[in-house]
Structures are given as structure tokens and as C-alpha cells.
Design a protein around this motif. Structure first.
Motif, mmCIF file in Angstrom:
data_model
loop_
_atom_site.group_PDB
_atom_site.id
_atom_site.type_symbol
_atom_site.label_atom_id
_atom_site.label_comp_id
_atom_site.label_asym_id
_atom_site.label_seq_id
_atom_site.Cartn_x
_atom_site.Cartn_y
_atom_site.Cartn_z
ATOM 1 N N LEU A 135 0.828 -1.199 0.000
ATOM 2 C CA LEU A 135 0.000 0.000 0.000
ATOM 3 C C LEU A 135 0.869 1.258 0.000
ATOM 4 N N VAL A 136 1.910 1.267 0.833
ATOM 5 C CA VAL A 136 2.808 2.422 0.877
ATOM 6 C C VAL A 136 3.471 2.620 -0.480
ATOM 7 N N ARG A 137 3.840 1.538 -1.133
ATOM 8 C CA ARG A 137 4.475 1.635 -2.457
ATOM 9 C C ARG A 137 3.542 2.279 -3.469
ATOM 10 N N ARG A 138 2.261 2.000 -3.367
ATOM 11 C CA ARG A 138 1.297 2.512 -4.341
ATOM 12 C C ARG A 138 0.787 3.913 -4.006
ATOM 13 N N SER A 169 -1.987 8.517 1.373
ATOM 14 C CA SER A 169 -3.061 8.873 0.441
ATOM 15 C C SER A 169 -3.109 7.847 -0.692
ATOM 16 N N LEU A 170 -4.220 7.126 -0.763
ATOM 17 C CA LEU A 170 -4.405 6.101 -1.790
ATOM 18 C C LEU A 170 -5.895 5.890 -1.983
ATOM 19 N N PRO A 171 -6.407 6.025 -3.207
ATOM 20 C CA PRO A 171 -7.840 5.821 -3.425
ATOM 21 C C PRO A 171 -8.314 4.458 -2.939
ATOM 22 N N GLN A 172 -9.506 4.432 -2.380
ATOM 23 C CA GLN A 172 -10.031 3.218 -1.762
ATOM 24 C C GLN A 172 -10.058 2.040 -2.718
ATOM 25 N N GLY A 173 -10.374 2.284 -3.983
ATOM 26 C CA GLY A 173 -10.429 1.189 -4.950
ATOM 27 C C GLY A 173 -9.107 0.451 -5.066
ATOM 28 N N ARG A 174 -8.009 1.188 -5.009
ATOM 29 C CA ARG A 174 -6.692 0.549 -5.105
ATOM 30 C C ARG A 174 -6.355 -0.193 -3.809
ATOM 31 N N THR A 175 -6.796 0.369 -2.691
ATOM 32 C CA THR A 175 -6.601 -0.317 -1.419
ATOM 33 C C THR A 175 -7.358 -1.640 -1.404
ATOM 34 N N GLU A 176 -8.602 -1.607 -1.873
ATOM 35 C CA GLU A 176 -9.395 -2.831 -1.937
ATOM 36 C C GLU A 176 -8.731 -3.870 -2.831
ATOM 37 N N ALA A 177 -8.147 -3.430 -3.949
ATOM 38 C CA ALA A 177 -7.509 -4.375 -4.869
ATOM 39 C C ALA A 177 -6.361 -5.112 -4.191
ATOM 40 N N VAL A 178 -5.588 -4.396 -3.386
ATOM 41 C CA VAL A 178 -4.476 -5.030 -2.668
ATOM 42 C C VAL A 178 -5.011 -6.025 -1.638
ATOM 43 N N LEU A 179 -6.038 -5.627 -0.897
ATOM 44 C CA LEU A 179 -6.617 -6.525 0.101
ATOM 45 C C LEU A 179 -7.257 -7.749 -0.556
ATOM 46 N N GLU A 180 -7.922 -7.539 -1.684
ATOM 47 C CA GLU A 180 -8.526 -8.680 -2.372
ATOM 48 C C GLU A 180 -7.451 -9.633 -2.887
ATOM 49 N N GLY A 181 -6.341 -9.067 -3.354
ATOM 50 C CA GLY A 181 -5.239 -9.919 -3.782
ATOM 51 C C GLY A 181 -4.712 -10.776 -2.647
ATOM 52 N N ARG A 182 -4.610 -10.197 -1.465
ATOM 53 C CA ARG A 182 -4.154 -10.972 -0.306
ATOM 54 C C ARG A 182 -5.161 -12.065 0.049
ATOM 55 N N LEU A 183 -6.446 -11.729 -0.039
ATOM 56 C CA LEU A 183 -7.486 -12.718 0.239
ATOM 57 C C LEU A 183 -7.412 -13.876 -0.744
ATOM 58 N N GLN A 184 -7.165 -13.578 -2.010
ATOM 59 C CA GLN A 184 -7.039 -14.625 -3.020
ATOM 60 C C GLN A 184 -5.874 -15.550 -2.708
ATOM 61 N N GLU A 185 -4.795 -14.997 -2.173
ATOM 62 C CA GLU A 185 -3.649 -15.828 -1.798
ATOM 63 C C GLU A 185 -4.011 -16.797 -0.670
#
Length: 383
Positions: A66-69, A102-118
């Protein structure tokens, strides 16, 4: 039909529900996340991730991605007519995360969803509209609809993270403490030509506050407090109007042709009077809707999930001893966040020139006192 057995049903696959699911999957529990949306939401308002929330997200290993993005905001400045009144550094608010991300919520969700998929590629079930809950004392049956087909999920525990219009909260009949505010805002994202870099800026103008935050991709979000009737009569609240209003109040030019998001919103708070109903627990916006001014809502939901996760194995074993303290603590934190948002809004309301000058002088003097500055920085970052 009844779906396969699971340990926990999480209603809502937004950022809070996804984080809750990842925490529980890491503990070896079986989880089903029911999300009504069939795909990610492309437009979202939330952008701020506070240091305690980043520390919470570290528990599922997504903090560094998240920090990277995102854009770390390490300083906030207050200005009036081009003059800096005060500055506030976040350098000492956290050892690990001395900034607001500062990171739009949609991008935050994408990272969290990726972790969930793992953790479990089958945990997230999209297109599920929840229509009812039944708690028989041993387990909860969740009635959902998928493409016109009825589906039931049964689990010993249900966690509702389905947002401000929570179907689960309504089904449980949980009353709310409600408060509506007169404040209205218009915000938009534009190309950043300000030279403010990664700083957040508050322009304390007589017509009402203008807030400005950096975004990834060399963009900047502008948030303008509107008058009681919104945009002036005869003006449409479009990107051109917002750009003109930003220039009028701040002197900063904004290119309306670069606008990529525009949204108006009012402000209200909704605090659930109970978070625990039998074997169902409310977290996130389902439990507390907080003013977006201050950007606390999403972070508050993650902290709910982090506090709840260690209790879930005990709940599965029939031990509910930790729930009363959890409920009290999270309701107290939500009330505190609501009070902080009221202070933030009050500081941004229109003032006549005399009171505005006096108010700004007091703010500048207070910010010059290191102890006061440090205290405000910690409160602003949810410490």
C-alpha cells in the motif's frame, strides 16, 4: 440451497470485510465473504489511511504494498491568502508510519482482495444480496440471493461489514444514534500543478475551507465546503465551477479539463447503539458512519476488525467473555471519532472577515507551541 459449511460469514466485501476475512483465514478459520457488488467499485471517496490503520494492515502483510502505491503525506499546512499560518509535521506520530497515506479506496481494496485470493481463492462470493438473517442460538443462517437464486449460508458467527446502508443491521433491528449536519462539500480530482508536492493543504478562506490532498499519478484532490444551498444559483456544480471556486478562495489555478472524479456529499453521523446481537457482530460503517472530513471512517473499521479477530476463536469455542469489552471500546472510539470530525467541520465553516482573522491568529499562535502542535498531529492521525 445451503452452501458448504463455514466457520464465519462476513457480510460485505469492501476494505473492512476483506481485511477481517484475511485476519481470520490466517488463524485457520473457514470464511465466506458475501459481497453484493459483482465487481470492484471504480469510484470511491476515501483516500486516507492513518498510521494506526497501517499498523493494523501490517498483520496481513499488505502495508508495504500500500505504501508503495500511495503518497505518504508527512506534513499538513494551513494557508490564508497565500500566507502560511501553520504547519504540522507527522514525523513523531509513529515510528513505523510517520505519515498519513493517500491512496484511493479502490486501489486499497484491490491489494486486500489480492491478499485474500492468496489465502483462499474461494472466500469472496460476489453478486450475493443478503435478504435475511436467522439466529437460532447455535448458528446463524444468512439468506442471500445470487442472480435470482436463493442461497443460504450457515455459520456459528456472522460479522456484518456491509456499509452505511447495512442490510444486516436492518435485519437485526439495531437502532442508531443519528445526527445530521448542515455542511455540504464538493470534491474533485485534478492534475496537480500546485507545487505543494506531498503536503496536505488547508486553505482557511472566509467563504469556507478548501482542502487539498496529493494523490498517486501526479493528481490532487480538492474539497470545497459549499454554502447552505450548495452551488450558487445559476451555477452547475461541475468541474469548471469547482476550479473557479478553488481559484477564488485560494488563488490556486486548477485545470478543469484534467478532472477525473467529481462528487458532492453531505455529512451525517450514525452510531449503532449495539454492536453485538446474539451471534452477529457489526463493524466498520455498518456500526458507525462518521463524517468523511478527517478521513477516519475506513481506518476506524480496520481497527474494529483487528480488535475482534483475537476473540473469534474463543467465540467459536463458546466463550463470549471478551465481547462486552470489545463493544464498549469500539463504541467509545467511534464516538471520539465523531467528535473529532465535528471539530474539523467547525474549523472549516464560513466566517466574516473579522472573526476569520481572529480565528486564524489563534490557530497560528497555537500551532507555534510545540506541545500543542504535537498533540493536534496525534489527534489528527487517530493516535
Amino acid at each position: 440451497m445451503t452452501d458448504a459449511a463455514t466457520d464465519v460469514v462476513i457480510i460485505g466485501g469492501g476494505p473492512v470485510g476483506l481485511f477481517m476475512a484475511a485476519l481470520l483465514l490466517q488463524r485457520g478459520l473457514r470464511v465466506a465473504v458475501l459481497e453484493q457488488r459483482t465487481g470492484p467499485e471504480p469510484h470511491s471517496r476515501a483516500i486516507g489511511i492513518h498510521p494506526p490503520a497501517l499498523d493494523a494492515l501490517r498483520h496481513v502483510g499488505v502495508d508495504q504494498e500500500l505504501v508503495r502505491r500511495g503518497v505518504p503525506i508527512r506534513r499538513g499546512i494551513a494557508l490564508n491568502r497565500g500566507t502560511m499560518l501553520a504547519e504540522m509535521s507527522f514525523a513523531r506520530v509513529s515510528e513505523l508510519f510517520p505519515f498519513v497515506l493517500s491512496l484511493p479506496q479502490g486501489r486499497t481494496e484491490a491489494v486486500l482482495e489480492g491478499r485474500l485470493q492468496e489465502l483462499d481463492p474461494d472466500a469472496l462470493r460476489r453478486g450475493m444480496r443478503v435478504e435475511g438473517l436467522h439466529d437460532d442460538g447455535r448458528q446463524v443462517t444468512v439468506q442471500a440471493c445470487l442472480g435470482g437464486r436463493s442461497v443460504r449460508f450457515a455459520a456459528p458467527l456472522v460479522i456484518a461489514a456491509d456499509g452505511v446502508r447495512s442490510a444486516a443491521r436492518a435485519a437485526l433491528g439495531v437502532p442508531l444514534r443519528r445526527r445530521d449536519y448542515p455542511d455540504r462539500y464538493l470534491m474533485g480530482d485534478f492534475a496537480d500543478g500546485t507545487g505543494l508536492g506531498p503536503d496536505a493543504a488547508l486553505f482557511l478562506a472566509s467563504g469556507g475551507i478548501v482542502e487539498s490532498f496529493p494523490l498517486p499519478g501526479k493528481l490532487r484532490r480538492w474539497v470545497v465546503r459549499l454554502g447552505p444551498a450548495g452551488a450558487p444559483a445559476g451555477s452547475s456544480a461541475d468541474a469548471a465551477w469547482l476550479a473557479r471556486e478553488v481559484r477564488r478562495r485560494t488563488g490556486v489555478g486548477v485545470d478543469p479539463g484534467s478532472n477525473s472524479m467529481l462528487s458532492g456529499f453531505g455529512v451525517r453521523s450514525r452510531l449503532a447503539r449495539r454492536l453485538v446481537v446474539g451471534r452477529c457482530i457489526l463493524i466498520g460503517d455498518a456500526a458507525h458512519e462518521i463524517s468523511p472530513i478527517g478521513g477516519q471512517g475506513m481506518s476506524l473499521g480496520w481497527l474494529d476488525a483487528l480488535a475482534l479477530a483475537p476473540l473469534v476463536p474463543e467465540l467459536m469455542a463458546g466463550n463470549r467473555n471478551g465481547l462486552p469489552a470489545f463493544e464498549r471500546q469500539r463504541m467509545r472510539q467511534a464516538a471520539r471519532a465523531a467528535r473529532q470530525s465535528e471539530i474539523n467541520m467547525a474549523l472549516g465553516r464560513p466566517l466574516r472577515e473579522g472573526p476569520l482573522t481572529a480565528r486564524n491568529s489563534v490557530l497560528a499562535a497555537a500551532a507555534a507551541v510545540p506541545a500543542v502542535n504535537s498533540f493536534v498531529a496525534r489527534r489528527f492521525t487517530m493516535q
